[in-house]
Design an enzyme around this catalytic site. Structure first.
Site, mmCIF file in Angstrom:
data_model
loop_
_atom_site.group_PDB
_atom_site.id
_atom_site.type_symbol
_atom_site.label_atom_id
_atom_site.label_comp_id
_atom_site.label_asym_id
_atom_site.label_seq_id
_atom_site.Cartn_x
_atom_site.Cartn_y
_atom_site.Cartn_z
ATOM 1 N N ALA A 11 0.815 -1.218 0.000
ATOM 2 C CA ALA A 11 0.000 0.000 0.000
ATOM 3 C C ALA A 11 0.850 1.270 0.000
ATOM 4 C CB ALA A 11 -0.916 0.012 1.219
ATOM 5 N N SER A 12 2.149 1.129 0.205
ATOM 6 C CA SER A 12 3.027 2.283 0.435
ATOM 7 C C SER A 12 3.513 2.908 -0.863
ATOM 8 C CB SER A 12 4.210 1.831 1.299
ATOM 9 O OG SER A 12 5.388 2.546 1.011
ATOM 10 N N THR A 13 3.233 4.203 -1.007
ATOM 11 C CA THR A 13 3.598 4.917 -2.236
ATOM 12 C C THR A 13 5.108 4.891 -2.486
ATOM 13 O OG1 THR A 13 3.550 6.936 -0.907
ATOM 14 C CG2 THR A 13 1.622 6.489 -2.250
ATOM 15 N N SER A 15 7.279 2.900 -1.431
ATOM 16 C CA SER A 15 7.794 1.552 -1.701
ATOM 17 C C SER A 15 7.747 1.242 -3.199
ATOM 18 C CB SER A 15 6.982 0.504 -0.927
ATOM 19 O OG SER A 15 7.141 0.672 0.462
#
Lengths: 203, 203
Positions: A11-13, A15
């Site tokens: 979910a991490s941008t 990442s």
């Protein structure tokens, strides 16, 4: 050979940025990357947060979206803002764990991030994920079934607990064998350098 | 000539890194820097925080201190952790505003950051700040008195409100003439590039 643990949440941008370049960057300096999918949700929840800090803090969120646009343009990566944000990343993470055992986890990871942030697809959906598994030569139903096995769910819980014990509070994070923790895509190159230097100093 | 606004709080660790290099970095690409001291405290308070997020979130704080050690070592800057953290930066910011009008604000800014994070001095103290004013050829008592004038206190409040209206939520932050906001020392070089490119595209 030096190794670096790459901790990420689908979910991490930020990442996304790391996932799309860590393979090449690590190869260029002879570092082996160990992919460590985990869930930020329980770590955020332990701090009393019910969603991403980018949603809780509007000014911080506004900067992040603009920053991502700028950084993706520099990296020549497509960028689409997924809706809703953050995406539910549990099934993708469970699948990645299965894939990392079977040799397709790294490619799957890149594929999921590209679908989510490059094409704006909903990665919580079985259809989306199934569509990403097929080109890897995998049977979607069978693979998702294995991802949903009780033992695999438990593995993701353990991996997330390990992230928290390691002091990880955000994604992406990078941890060297010596335990140096680096947070954020903008620390990836430094983390790789550290992993190399650490091994050299031990020789 | 392109300009870049440099928003900083004297209590901010990462602002130290920027303050020690922005002058040279901006000169190298022909950018004029406008120093904008402000206070993060009221902005944090508006989010319901009573202190720095690095104190509220222990894992994030632990990473920040180690990150600062590593970054300062790379930049060949001394680093001491100030006690208490964050330091009360109100008087230093008020003095900087006076100094920026009178042509000594940039040097004073660098001097304060070096004292706080390079030598671990308490920058909330009049004695410390007085000791930093004297080498700049200033009378400490007179200068501090001017910094404490009601109109100057009001200026700092206005400047802080302007930071908040600009969407600033942390320090250091950099804003180009076109309104592009960059947060964090790790975005300084990108912000300088943007300021240059923005002016070129307008010609």
């Amino acid at each position: 050979m030096p190794t670096l643990d790459f901790w990420y949440d689908f979910a991490s941008t930020y990442s996304y940025l790391s996932a799309m370049r860590i393979g090449r960057a690590a190869a260029a300096c002879g570092v082996t990357v160990r992919y460590r999918p985990f869930l930020l949700g329980p770590i955020f929840a332990a701090q009393g947060w019910t969603t991403s800090p980018f949603n809780l803090l509007p000014a911080k969120g506004a900067h992040m979206w603009r920053d991502m646009e700028r950084l993706c343009a520099r990296a020549r990566l497509p960028f689409r803002r997924p809706d809703p944000f953050p995406q539910n990343s549990v099934l993708a993470a469970r699948l990645a764990l299965v894939g990392l055992d079977e040799g397709w986890g790294e490619r799957f990871t890149e594929t999921v991030f590209a679908a989510e942030f490059g094409r704006g697809l909903d990665i919580s959906s079985r259809e989306t994920l199934g569509g990403l598994l097929r080109p890897l030569g995998l049977d979607p139903e069978d693979t998702i079934e294995r991802a949903l096995a009780r033992s695999n769910k438990e593995r993701l819980r353990i991996q997330t607990a390990r992230a928290q014990e390691t002091g990880i509070f955000g994604a992406p994070s990078f941890v060297t064998e010596g335990g140096e923790l680096f947070w954020g895509d903008d620390r990836l190159d430094q983390a790789l350098e550290w992993a190399v230097a650490e091994l050299q100093s031990r020789r």
